[in-house]
Write a protein that holds these residues in place. Structure first.
Motif, mmCIF file in Angstrom:
data_model
loop_
_atom_site.group_PDB
_atom_site.id
_atom_site.type_symbol
_atom_site.label_atom_id
_atom_site.label_comp_id
_atom_site.label_asym_id
_atom_site.label_seq_id
_atom_site.Cartn_x
_atom_site.Cartn_y
_atom_site.Cartn_z
ATOM 1 N N PRO A 408 0.805 -1.230 0.000
ATOM 2 C CA PRO A 408 0.000 0.000 0.000
ATOM 3 C C PRO A 408 0.837 1.280 0.000
ATOM 4 O O PRO A 408 1.819 1.397 0.718
ATOM 5 N N TYR A 409 0.432 2.211 -0.887
ATOM 6 C CA TYR A 409 0.933 3.585 -0.820
ATOM 7 C C TYR A 409 0.186 4.304 0.299
ATOM 8 O O TYR A 409 -0.834 3.808 0.801
ATOM 9 N N GLN A 410 0.634 5.510 0.614
ATOM 10 C CA GLN A 410 -0.135 6.350 1.535
ATOM 11 C C GLN A 410 -0.819 7.485 0.766
ATOM 12 O O GLN A 410 -1.045 8.563 1.283
ATOM 13 N N ARG A 411 -1.139 7.220 -0.499
ATOM 14 C CA ARG A 411 -1.786 8.252 -1.316
ATOM 15 C C ARG A 411 -3.230 8.507 -0.855
ATOM 16 O O ARG A 411 -3.919 7.588 -0.432
ATOM 17 N N ILE A 412 -3.654 9.745 -0.998
ATOM 18 C CA ILE A 412 -5.053 10.092 -0.716
ATOM 19 C C ILE A 412 -5.890 9.713 -1.927
ATOM 20 O O ILE A 412 -5.512 9.993 -3.068
ATOM 21 N N TYR A 413 -7.026 9.066 -1.687
ATOM 22 C CA TYR A 413 -7.957 8.770 -2.777
ATOM 23 C C TYR A 413 -9.372 8.707 -2.222
ATOM 24 O O TYR A 413 -9.569 8.592 -1.007
ATOM 25 N N ILE A 414 -10.336 8.815 -3.123
ATOM 26 C CA ILE A 414 -11.738 8.689 -2.705
ATOM 27 C C ILE A 414 -12.194 7.271 -3.040
ATOM 28 O O ILE A 414 -12.179 6.856 -4.204
ATOM 29 N N TYR A 415 -12.536 6.511 -2.018
ATOM 30 C CA TYR A 415 -12.953 5.119 -2.180
ATOM 31 C C TYR A 415 -14.465 4.997 -2.030
ATOM 32 O O TYR A 415 -15.102 5.776 -1.329
ATOM 33 N N ARG A 416 -14.999 3.990 -2.701
ATOM 34 C CA ARG A 416 -16.393 3.589 -2.478
ATOM 35 C C ARG A 416 -16.321 2.415 -1.517
ATOM 36 O O ARG A 416 -15.825 1.330 -1.878
ATOM 37 N N VAL A 417 -16.765 2.622 -0.276
ATOM 38 C CA VAL A 417 -16.608 1.589 0.754
ATOM 39 C C VAL A 417 -17.965 1.050 1.203
ATOM 40 O O VAL A 417 -18.985 1.733 1.129
ATOM 41 N N HIS A 418 -17.931 -0.184 1.670
ATOM 42 C CA HIS A 418 -19.159 -0.861 2.124
ATOM 43 C C HIS A 418 -18.796 -1.755 3.292
ATOM 44 O O HIS A 418 -18.018 -2.699 3.150
ATOM 45 N N ASP A 419 -19.331 -1.443 4.470
ATOM 46 C CA ASP A 419 -18.968 -2.160 5.689
ATOM 47 C C ASP A 419 -19.727 -3.475 5.813
ATOM 48 O O ASP A 419 -20.738 -3.703 5.137
ATOM 49 N N LYS A 420 -19.251 -4.321 6.711
ATOM 50 C CA LYS A 420 -19.926 -5.594 7.008
ATOM 51 C C LYS A 420 -21.288 -5.326 7.646
ATOM 52 O O LYS A 420 -21.476 -4.313 8.305
ATOM 53 N N PRO A 421 -22.248 -6.260 7.485
ATOM 54 C CA PRO A 421 -23.552 -6.070 8.126
ATOM 55 C C PRO A 421 -23.478 -6.269 9.633
ATOM 56 O O PRO A 421 -22.546 -6.909 10.140
ATOM 57 N N ASP A 422 -24.443 -5.708 10.324
ATOM 58 C CA ASP A 422 -24.554 -5.852 11.778
ATOM 59 C C ASP A 422 -24.945 -7.298 12.108
ATOM 60 O O ASP A 422 -25.936 -7.820 11.590
ATOM 61 N N PHE A 423 -24.176 -7.963 12.973
ATOM 62 C CA PHE A 423 -24.411 -9.375 13.299
ATOM 63 C C PHE A 423 -25.800 -9.583 13.912
ATOM 64 O O PHE A 423 -26.485 -10.564 13.619
ATOM 65 N N LYS A 424 -26.238 -8.643 14.754
ATOM 66 C CA LYS A 424 -27.555 -8.757 15.403
ATOM 67 C C LYS A 424 -28.678 -8.726 14.359
ATOM 68 O O LYS A 424 -29.673 -9.446 14.465
#
Length: 647
Positions: A408-424
């Motif tokens: 990994p670089y330490q470059r700044i970028y705009i990512y499209r992120v999607h977190d894991k679902p809530d276990f409950k």
């Protein structure tokens, strides 16, 4: 406990207690005050002309049981003074009144008779509160804007845009800049890769006017194909800090309504200069990949190009060529389809979810009334384009984020992120679908979700279960802090392929171009904070546009279904409240409600969030039960559908 009681006593001694008021539809209210665990209850007769969201000062009354009561003694600041509602005029009344079907405020606003000249009954209006005399139960206001008659196409569009603070006109400064760009048509091709002699085409919906992306293909030898994904080079024209740029950022995204687009960029740019129109030289930002015949990517290249699309295809035309195995560019299309299927297979094998929703669409008549409802389903032509766009977004994100050693670089970028679902939420989902004969493996959630989606295909409960799955999932968003994309199973992912309609993609273009030109990156904390703030704003504007599009679609659905009053339909129970049952109608994929008080066979009460029970006969209705219902009423103003069980 003693400390808590001491805090409460001190609280009652305070001279000035302030907080924001939340007023219920019934008129009583609650105020949340910092430093106190429970909200303060305000009786209906003690709200003192306050409105939802106002900052108010409270005088505490005596404690009643567990409740702490208070009364509003001063409105420090109104949250809003302007509201959108529907004007009702009755000839024998002293006032006209603006009502609020969406219950944005709990009282009607009265319009004095002498201020009603020129206005019509049932017009949707923007009203401003002028004063609220102590001797009146309702505030007095004046109408400052008329959108048209309630329930009409244009009225609903422009009132929605007003409600969400979306501008549908461009400023003079923006129009001037656009005109200058249009006249210059600056084509500096000296540093661009020339791709104009390669077979290139666009594939878009039949009603599309802005063409963000084109695809090219060239056979290099018997084993290798060069495939290019070409994206409109919007940032060549829209310079950072310009009026155009600021306006695009403010809007954040284009909004797509049935037969109407509220564009992020003026039409001269979105539909003409930037758009990858056929038989015209166009500037693009491209990703070019060399594939071998097994679908393995041998080489990647990213940079600025000039292209010339040979043809504009619709999805339907490409699907027809695929089905008939003949037509323009058949060999190129079939090769692209072959590689896209390999990409799909690899993505699913890697753990991507295969959730695909049907989109509700309408045919409108000349007066813009819905005359036909249908469901749009993605076919091979859609999947072909989708896979190459996903590939581009993933590979560009990887290129920016990883060095040649894949570290990994330490470059700044705009990512499209999607977190894991809530276990409950997964556990709750399992409880709901179990009585329907389905289950999920919490240890291998993605695999079991895909298996479930496959099992419910063409089943009546499909739409219901898919909605439940979506509620379990986190919302995708933009961020400089990369956590990967759970749904797609990508470690690195961005949005790069739609800069005409998404500002997030403009940011992605600018950052990538900077890294390609200078191969340097700024580690400044302030710069990262700047881009994170922009990312959060893009996420916020995306959610707003989705809400607007859904609300307008709901309006069309409700208007369309009105002609079916009195008819019988099959549905599935999707939710319960203390007062009603929500039913999803299979034929329309829209929810209606049965009020519990309207059910004649028994008196039903809420047994749990997943069921109701009859007091006498002890009959139980569960989430997911299939039922037969009758359409009783439709309220277009409230966007409500009233149903009842068949006797």
């Amino acid at each position: 406990m003693k400390l808590e009681n001491k805090k409460k006593k001190n609280f009652f001694k305070k001279k000035k207690i302030i907080g924001f008021i939340n007023i219920t539809h019934n008129g009583y209210a609650f105020v949340n005050v910092n430093g106190f665990k429970k909200d303060i209850f305000i009786p209906k007769n003690k709200t003192n002309r306050s409105l939802e969201g106002d900052l108010v000062q409270i005088k505490l009354l005596k404690k009643s049981g567990k409740k702490i009561k208070g009364e509003i003694i001063k409105i420090i600041k109104r949250k809003k003074k302007k509201f959108i509602g529907i004007l009702k005029i009755k000839s024998n009344y002293k006032y006209g009144s603006v009502i609020f079907p969406k219950k944005t405020i709990h009282v009607d606003i009265y319009i004095p008779k002498n201020k009603l000249k020129g206005f019509r009954h049932n017009e949707k209006v923007l009203v401003k509160i002028i004063k609220w005399p102590k001797n009146l139960k309702n505030p007095l206001g004046e109408i400052i804007k008329v959108f048209g008659l309630s329930g009409e196409y244009q009225t609903e569009i422009f009132s929605l845009l007003e409600e969400y603070g979306i501008s549908y006109k461009f400023s003079k400064e923006v129009e001037k800049e656009t005109k200058e760009i249009f006249l210059k048509k600056n084509f500096d091709t000296s540093f661009r890769k020339d791709c104009r002699k390669i077979n290139t085409f666009t594939i878009d919906p039949i009603d599309a006017k802005d063409f963000d992306d084109a695809i090219s293909i060239k056979k290099l030898n018997n084993n290798i194909w060069e495939i290019g994904i070409h994206i409109a080079d919007v940032t060549h024209y829209v310079k950072e800090g310009s009026f155009l740029d600021k306006e695009a950022y403010t809007r954040g995204t284009s909004i797509y309504l049935e037969e109407k687009v509220i564009p992020m960029l003026p039409h001269k740019l979105s539909n003409n200069i930037c758009s990858l129109l056929p038989e015209k030289d166009k500037l693009s930002f491209s990703s070019i990949f060399n594939f071998n015949k097994k679908g393995k990517i041998l080489k990647s290249w990213f940079g600025k190009t000039i292209i010339r699309s040979n043809r504009r295809f619709t999805y339907e035309e490409v699907q027809d060529i695929i089905d008939k195995k003949k037509g323009d560019f058949y060999e190129d299309i079939s090769t692209l389809l072959f590689f896209s299927k390999i990409l799909t297979k690899n993505r699913l094998k890697n753990g991507a979810l295969s959730l695909e929703r049907l989109e509700v669409k309408f045919n409108l008549d000349e007066k813009k009334n819905p005359i036909k409802l249908f469901f749009k389903k993605n076919n091979d032509a859609h999947h072909l384009i989708e896979e190459f766009m996903l590939l581009t977004n993933r590979k560009i994100s990887e290129f920016v984020s990883l060095n040649l050693d894949k570290k990994p670089y330490q470059r700044i970028y705009i990512y499209r992120v999607h977190d894991k679902p809530d276990f409950k939420k997964i556990i709750d989902l399992n409880k709901i679908i179990k009585p329907l004969g389905y289950s999920l493996d919490k240890e291998n959630f993605k695999k079991s979700i895909n298996f479930l989606l496959k099992n419910i295909h063409k089943k009546p409960e499909k739409n219901f279960i898919e909605n439940l799955i979506l509620r379990v999932m986190s919302k995708a968003k933009y961020s400089t802090k990369n956590i990967g994309h759970y749904g797609l199973s990508f470690i690195y992912y961005t949005h790069f392929t739609s800069p005409i309609r998404r500002y997030s993609d403009i940011i992605a273009h600018r950052l990538l171009n900077n890294y390609l030109l200078f191969n340097k990156y700024n580690k400044s904390k302030k710069l990262k904070e700047f881009y994170e703030k922009q990312s959060q704003y893009c996420s916020y504007k995306e959610r707003l546009s989705i809400d607007i599009e859904r609300e307008f679609s709901k309006f069309l659905q409700v208007k369309y279904i009105k002609k079916y009053i009195g008819q019988k339909f099959d549905g599935i129970i999707t939710g319960f409240t203390d007062w009603g049952i929500y039913i999803d109608l299979f034929l329309f994929q829209i929810e209606g409600m049965i009020r519990l008080r309207d059910i004649q066979e028994d008196i039903y009460i809420l047994q749990s969030k997943n069921s109701i029970i009859g007091k006498k006969k002890r009959k139980i209705y569960y989430l997911g039960d299939q039922v037969k219902v009758k359409l009783i009423d439709v309220n277009i103003e409230k966007k409500q559908i009233t149903l009842n069980f068949l006797n």
